[in-house]
Write a protein that holds these residues in place. Structure first.
Motif, PDB file in Angstrom:
ATOM      1  N   SER A 157     -52.350  39.832 -28.956  1.00  0.00           N
ATOM      2  CA  SER A 157     -53.555  39.943 -28.134  1.00  0.00           C
ATOM      3  C   SER A 157     -53.215  40.430 -26.733  1.00  0.00           C
ATOM      4  CB  SER A 157     -54.253  38.582 -28.065  1.00  0.00           C
ATOM      5  OG  SER A 157     -55.323  38.604 -27.156  1.00  0.00           O
ATOM      6  N   PHE A 158     -52.167  39.892 -26.146  1.00  0.00           N
ATOM      7  CA  PHE A 158     -51.746  40.282 -24.799  1.00  0.00           C
ATOM      8  C   PHE A 158     -51.410  41.771 -24.745  1.00  0.00           C
ATOM      9  CE2 PHE A 158     -48.603  41.021 -21.518  1.00  0.00           C
ATOM     10  CZ  PHE A 158     -49.014  40.242 -20.447  1.00  0.00           C
ATOM     11  N   VAL A 159     -50.603  42.242 -25.701  1.00  0.00           N
ATOM     12  CA  VAL A 159     -50.161  43.631 -25.677  1.00  0.00           C
ATOM     13  C   VAL A 159     -51.318  44.587 -25.979  1.00  0.00           C
ATOM     14  CG1 VAL A 159     -48.605  45.327 -26.728  1.00  0.00           C
ATOM     15  CG2 VAL A 159     -47.798  43.007 -26.264  1.00  0.00           C
ATOM     16  N   ARG A 160     -52.152  44.252 -26.952  1.00  0.00           N
ATOM     17  CA  ARG A 160     -53.311  45.107 -27.228  1.00  0.00           C
ATOM     18  C   ARG A 160     -54.198  45.230 -25.995  1.00  0.00           C
ATOM     19  NH1 ARG A 160     -53.501  42.828 -32.662  1.00  0.00           N
ATOM     20  NH2 ARG A 160     -54.692  41.079 -31.798  1.00  0.00           N
ATOM     21  N   ARG A 161     -54.387  44.134 -25.310  1.00  0.00           N
ATOM     22  CA  ARG A 161     -55.272  44.119 -24.152  1.00  0.00           C
ATOM     23  C   ARG A 161     -54.715  44.942 -22.994  1.00  0.00           C
ATOM     24  NH1 ARG A 161     -55.154  40.659 -20.103  1.00  0.00           N
ATOM     25  NH2 ARG A 161     -53.795  39.166 -21.182  1.00  0.00           N
ATOM     26  N   ARG A 162     -53.413  44.834 -22.762  1.00  0.00           N
ATOM     27  CA  ARG A 162     -52.841  45.504 -21.600  1.00  0.00           C
ATOM     28  C   ARG A 162     -52.272  46.891 -21.909  1.00  0.00           C
ATOM     29  NH1 ARG A 162     -53.771  42.976 -17.401  1.00  0.00           N
ATOM     30  NH2 ARG A 162     -53.027  44.893 -16.405  1.00  0.00           N
ATOM     31  N   LEU A 163     -51.766  47.110 -23.116  1.00  0.00           N
ATOM     32  CA  LEU A 163     -51.048  48.351 -23.415  1.00  0.00           C
ATOM     33  C   LEU A 163     -51.567  49.105 -24.631  1.00  0.00           C
ATOM     34  CD1 LEU A 163     -47.494  46.885 -22.783  1.00  0.00           C
ATOM     35  CD2 LEU A 163     -48.678  48.521 -21.312  1.00  0.00           C
ATOM     36  N   GLY A 164     -52.400  48.474 -25.440  1.00  0.00           N
ATOM     37  CA  GLY A 164     -52.976  49.176 -26.580  1.00  0.00           C
ATOM     38  C   GLY A 164     -52.299  48.866 -27.900  1.00  0.00           C
ATOM     39  N   ARG A 165     -52.998  49.193 -28.984  1.00  0.00           N
ATOM     40  CA  ARG A 165     -52.545  48.879 -30.331  1.00  0.00           C
ATOM     41  C   ARG A 165     -51.262  49.624 -30.704  1.00  0.00           C
ATOM     42  NH1 ARG A 165     -53.793  45.353 -34.755  1.00  0.00           N
ATOM     43  NH2 ARG A 165     -52.028  45.875 -36.067  1.00  0.00           N
ATOM     44  N   GLU A 166     -51.149  50.863 -30.321  1.00  0.00           N
ATOM     45  CA  GLU A 166     -49.984  51.651 -30.738  1.00  0.00           C
ATOM     46  C   GLU A 166     -48.691  51.109 -30.129  1.00  0.00           C
ATOM     47  OE1 GLU A 166     -48.560  56.319 -30.714  1.00  0.00           O
ATOM     48  OE2 GLU A 166     -50.708  55.852 -30.574  1.00  0.00           O
ATOM     49  N   VAL A 167     -48.753  50.703 -28.876  1.00  0.00           N
ATOM     50  CA  VAL A 167     -47.578  50.101 -28.240  1.00  0.00           C
ATOM     51  C   VAL A 167     -47.205  48.799 -28.949  1.00  0.00           C
ATOM     52  CG1 VAL A 167     -46.708  49.042 -26.115  1.00  0.00           C
ATOM     53  CG2 VAL A 167     -47.978  51.192 -26.012  1.00  0.00           C
ATOM     54  N   LEU A 168     -48.218  48.029 -29.340  1.00  0.00           N
ATOM     55  CA  LEU A 168     -47.945  46.811 -30.110  1.00  0.00           C
ATOM     56  C   LEU A 168     -47.218  47.141 -31.400  1.00  0.00           C
ATOM     57  CD1 LEU A 168     -48.285  43.795 -30.843  1.00  0.00           C
ATOM     58  CD2 LEU A 168     -50.549  44.389 -31.759  1.00  0.00           C
ATOM     59  N   ASP A 169     -47.727  48.114 -32.146  1.00  0.00           N
ATOM     60  CA  ASP A 169     -47.179  48.426 -33.466  1.00  0.00           C
ATOM     61  C   ASP A 169     -45.771  48.994 -33.404  1.00  0.00           C
ATOM     62  OD1 ASP A 169     -49.433  47.537 -34.742  1.00  0.00           O
ATOM     63  OD2 ASP A 169     -50.311  49.525 -35.013  1.00  0.00           O
ATOM     64  N   TYR A 170     -45.499  49.874 -32.429  1.00  0.00           N
ATOM     65  CA  TYR A 170     -44.239  50.613 -32.463  1.00  0.00           C
ATOM     66  C   TYR A 170     -43.246  50.268 -31.352  1.00  0.00           C
ATOM     67  CZ  TYR A 170     -46.136  53.360 -36.226  1.00  0.00           C
ATOM     68  OH  TYR A 170     -46.648  53.735 -37.443  1.00  0.00           O
ATOM     69  N   ALA A 171     -43.672  49.496 -30.360  1.00  0.00           N
ATOM     70  CA  ALA A 171     -42.749  49.132 -29.294  1.00  0.00           C
ATOM     71  C   ALA A 171     -42.511  47.634 -29.211  1.00  0.00           C
ATOM     72  CB  ALA A 171     -43.259  49.646 -27.945  1.00  0.00           C
ATOM     73  N   VAL A 172     -43.512  46.827 -29.552  1.00  0.00           N
ATOM     74  CA  VAL A 172     -43.388  45.383 -29.402  1.00  0.00           C
ATOM     75  C   VAL A 172     -43.134  44.683 -30.730  1.00  0.00           C
ATOM     76  CG1 VAL A 172     -44.567  43.276 -28.664  1.00  0.00           C
ATOM     77  CG2 VAL A 172     -44.780  45.369 -27.313  1.00  0.00           C
ATOM     78  N   ASP A 173     -43.933  44.987 -31.739  1.00  0.00           N
ATOM     79  CA  ASP A 173     -43.777  44.334 -33.047  1.00  0.00           C
ATOM     80  C   ASP A 173     -42.347  44.405 -33.582  1.00  0.00           C
ATOM     81  OD1 ASP A 173     -45.094  43.449 -35.857  1.00  0.00           O
ATOM     82  OD2 ASP A 173     -43.703  45.103 -36.192  1.00  0.00           O
ATOM     83  N   PRO A 174     -41.687  45.573 -33.569  1.00  0.00           N
ATOM     84  CA  PRO A 174     -40.320  45.596 -34.121  1.00  0.00           C
ATOM     85  C   PRO A 174     -39.344  44.731 -33.342  1.00  0.00           C
ATOM     86  CG  PRO A 174     -40.888  47.705 -33.104  1.00  0.00           C
ATOM     87  CD  PRO A 174     -42.144  46.919 -33.192  1.00  0.00           C
ATOM     88  N   PHE A 175     -39.535  44.616 -32.032  1.00  0.00           N
ATOM     89  CA  PHE A 175     -38.624  43.774 -31.259  1.00  0.00           C
ATOM     90  C   PHE A 175     -38.912  42.291 -31.460  1.00  0.00           C
ATOM     91  CE2 PHE A 175     -37.849  47.819 -29.306  1.00  0.00           C
ATOM     92  CZ  PHE A 175     -36.499  47.765 -29.011  1.00  0.00           C
ATOM     93  N   ILE A 176     -40.168  41.956 -31.757  1.00  0.00           N
ATOM     94  CA  ILE A 176     -40.484  40.577 -32.131  1.00  0.00           C
ATOM     95  C   ILE A 176     -39.728  40.203 -33.404  1.00  0.00           C
ATOM     96  CG2 ILE A 176     -42.312  39.055 -32.976  1.00  0.00           C
ATOM     97  CD1 ILE A 176     -42.486  39.526 -30.020  1.00  0.00           C
ATOM     98  N   SER A 177     -39.680  41.134 -34.349  1.00  0.00           N
ATOM     99  CA  SER A 177     -38.914  40.891 -35.584  1.00  0.00           C
ATOM    100  C   SER A 177     -37.441  40.726 -35.281  1.00  0.00           C
ATOM    101  CB  SER A 177     -39.122  42.045 -36.562  1.00  0.00           C
ATOM    102  OG  SER A 177     -40.452  42.081 -37.030  1.00  0.00           O
ATOM    103  N   GLY A 178     -36.929  41.518 -34.325  1.00  0.00           N
ATOM    104  CA  GLY A 178     -35.512  41.457 -33.995  1.00  0.00           C
ATOM    105  C   GLY A 178     -35.101  40.181 -33.296  1.00  0.00           C
TER     106      GLY A 178
END
Length: 490
Positions: A157-178
Motif C-alpha cells: 500500500s505504501f509503495v503503490r501510494r507513493r511510487l506506483g504499482r510498477e515500482v512495487l512489482d519490479y523494484a520492491v516486491d523482488p527485494f521483499i522476497s530477497g
C-alpha cells in the motif's frame, strides 16, 4: 507440566549457584544467543547456554563437499560498528573476505529477461526495468501527499501510494522476497522498513527526506534506508558486504569455541519459572532433565519455540502474541555447474524474480562470483531460493523436483546447459519471521513480558531485525541490558 509451571517458589535447583557470582541462562545458541552469551561472559557473568539441537549457529551453517561450499542460510552480511567489534574481539580479521566489486550489481527479471537494477538516478532514468510512465511516477513522488490517517500500512500500500504499482512489482516486491521471503501485501512498512516510513512522516516525501538527510548528515553520520544497507555521508568506516574464507560458520564456530564449558548441546529447555527473585530453568532430554537456578534468563529462540515450552500462565498470557509470529517455509538449493555450461557471465550479486513473473524460484545468488573458494576450478555455484510466504508448499517438495523446477528457470534466465555436478538442498520449515501489518502487538507483548517478569529478556530476529548484523547487535544489546539488571539487583 503446566501445573508445575504455575508452582512459583516450589522448585529448588539441583544444579544451582551459591549467589556469590551472578548467573544467567541463555536459551538458544543461534547467532543472537551466541553473541549474548559471549558478551555476558566477557563481563564476568556465569553463563549457561542451552541449545536443543546438536549444533550452534541456528540458520548459519556451511557445508564443504567436492570442492564446493554451500551455505544453509545466510551467505553474507553487511558490516557495522557492532559487527566490526565482534570480528576484532574474535580475531577473525584474517578470515574475512569482502564481496567482489561487482556485488553491487543485481538483476531483476522482467518480461522473461534479466535487467540490471538501477542503483543511481542516471541509471534509473535509463533503465529498461521500468517504463517511461513508471519513471515519471517516481520523479513526481515529492508531489504525493503524505498519509494523514493513523494505523499500520502494508509495504504494498505504501509503495503503490507513493511510487506506483510498477515500482512495487519490479523494484520492491523482488527485494521483499530477497530479505523476508515475504509478501509486500501483508508486511508492515512501519516495522519491516521503519526508517523509510519515517522519511514520509518527517518530511512528507521520500525524495525530500533523502535529500534533507544527505544535506544534514555530518561526516560521522549514517542515514540507513533498511536494516540491510545504508545511504552514507562520509562514514567513518565503509560498510562492506563480507563473509569468511571458509564460509559463514567460521563466525559461529569461533563464538562456540570461546564459550567452552558454558554450552549444553542437545539440551532443550522445557520449563522456565520465577522462584522468589531468581529464575529456575528446567532443561534436558526426557529422563535426564535438571533444574538450574539463575539470576536472569535470555530467551534467544525463534518466537514459535515459546509455544512449545511450559511457562507460568501469567507469563504466557503476556507472551501469547509472540507465539503467533508467522514463519514461511523456504528451501535453499545450492547447485554447482561447469563454467562452460552457464552462458550468463554471473557478474553480480545475483538475480531476483518478481511474483508477477510467475516463476519457480524467488531468486538466486551467484556465490562463486561473490567470494573466492565457493567452487572448484572451472565450476560455478548458484544458490536458488524457493517457497516463501506466497509459495510455502513449494519449499516442502523433494530435492529432485526442486532441482527440476530450478533448472527450468536457470536454463531460461542464465542459459544453463546440462545437469548440475553438485547439489545441496536445505529445507527450513520456519525460515524468516514476518513483520506483518499489526506487528506492534508482538513488540508490545515482548516489552510487557519483560516488564512483568524482571530478569527475563527476549531477543532474536522476530524483535529487532532479520539480518545477521541485526542479530549480532541484538545479542550485544540484550547482554548490556542484562548486565545493567544484575548490577541494579546487587
Amino acid at each position: 507440566m503446566r501445573a508445575l509451571a504455575d508452582m512459583i517458589g516450589n522448585a529448588p535447583s539441583t544444579d544451582g549457584d551459591s549467589g556469590a557470582t551472578r548467573s544467567v541462562a541463555v536459551v538458544g545458541a543461534g547467532i543472537t544467543g551466541l553473541v549474548a552469551a559471549y558478551e555476558l561472559r566477557r563481563r564476568g557473568v556465569n553463563v549457561t547456554l542451552y541449545e536443543a539441537s546438536g549444533h550452534t549457529g541456528g540458520a548459519i551453517r556451511t557445508t564443504h563437499a567436492d570442492g564446493f561450499l554451500a551455505e544453509h542460510g545466510p551467505n553474507s552480511f553487511v558490516t557495522s560498528a557492532a559487527v566490526d567489534t565482534l570480528i576484532q574481539q574474535l580475531e577473525l580479521q584474517e578470515e574475512v573476505v569482502e564481496a567482489s566489486p561487482g556485488a553491487n550489481r543485481r538483476y531483476v527479471m522482467r518480461d522473461g529477461a534479466l535487467r540490471p537494477f538501477p542503483l543511481t538516478p542516471p541509471a534509473m532514468l535509463g533503465t529498461r526495468l521500468l517504463s517511461f510512465k513508471a519513471k515519471l511516477r517516481v520523479l513526481l513522488e515529492p508531489l504525493v501527499r503524505a498519509r494523514r490517517t493513523g494505523g499500520d500500512e502494508s509495504v504494498a500500500s505504501f509503495v503503490r501510494r507513493r511510487l506506483g504499482r510498477e515500482v512495487l512489482d519490479y523494484a520492491v516486491d523482488p527485494f521483499i522476497s530477497g530479505i523476508f521471503a515475504g509478501d509486500p501485501e501483508t508486511l508492515s512498512m512501519a516495522h519491516a522498513f521503519p526508517r523509510v516510513a519515517e522519511l514520509e512522516r518527517e518530511y512528507g516525501s521520500l525524495s525530500k527526506g533523502l535529500m534533507a538527510q544527505r544535506t544534514l548528515a555530518a561526516p560521522d553520520r549514517t542515514v540507513p534506508t533498511t536494516h540491510e544497507g545504508a545511504i552514507t555521508a562520509s562514514p567513518p568506516a565503509r560498510a562492506r558486504l563480507i563473509s569468511f574464507v571458509n564460509g559463514m560458520q567460521t563466525l559461529t564456530d569461533a563464538l562456540e569455541a570461546s564459550l567452552a564449558g558454558t554450552l549444553r548441546m542437545g539440551c532443550p529447555v522445557r520449563l522456565v519459572h520465577r522462584n522468589d527473585s531468581r529464575w529456575v530453568v528446567d532443561a534436558g532430554q526426557d529422563g535426564a532433565a535438571r533444574a538450574r537456578t539463575v539470576d536472569a534468563v535470555v530467551m534467544a529462540t525463534p518466537a514459535h519455540v515459546l509455544a512449545a515450552m511450559e511457562l507460568p500462565a501469567a507469563m504466557r498470557k503476556h507472551a501469547a502474541p509472540i507465539e503467533s509470529v508467522e514463519y514461511p517455509s523456504v528451501s535453499t538449493l545450492t547447485l554447482g555447474f561447469h563454467r562452460a555450461d552457464v552462458e550468463h557471465p554471473l557478474d553480480g550479486f545475483g538475480m531476483l524474480v518478481p511474483a508477477v513473473e510467475r516463476r519457480n524460484i524467488l531468486g538466486a545468488l551467484f556465490n562463486s562470483s561473490l567470494f573466492p573458494g565457493r567452487a572448484p576450478e572451472g565450476c560455478v555455484t548458484i544458490t536458488c531460493f524457493m517457497g516463501g510466504a506466497r509459495q510455502s508448499e513449494r519449499a516442502r517438495e523433494d530435492t529432485d523436483l526442486l532441482v527440476e523446477r530450478a533448472l527450468l528457470d536457470l536454463r531460461h534466465l542464465l542459459g544453463v546447459r546440462g545437469e548440475p555436478v553438485f547439489a545441496k538442498h536445505v529445507y527450513w520449515p520456519r525460515a524468516i519471521p514476518q513483520y506483518t501489518v499489526g506487528y506492534q502487538i508482538v513488540k508490545d507483548a515482548a516489552d510487557t513480558t519483560e516488564h512483568q517478569n524482571p530478569g527475563l529478556y527476549l531477543a532474536g530476529n522476530y524483535r529487532n531485525g532479520v539480518s545477521v548484523g541485526d542479530c549480532i547487535a541484538s545479542g550485544q544489546q540484550v547482554a548490556e541490558r542484562v548486565a545493567a539488571y544484575l548490577t541494579r539487583a546487587g
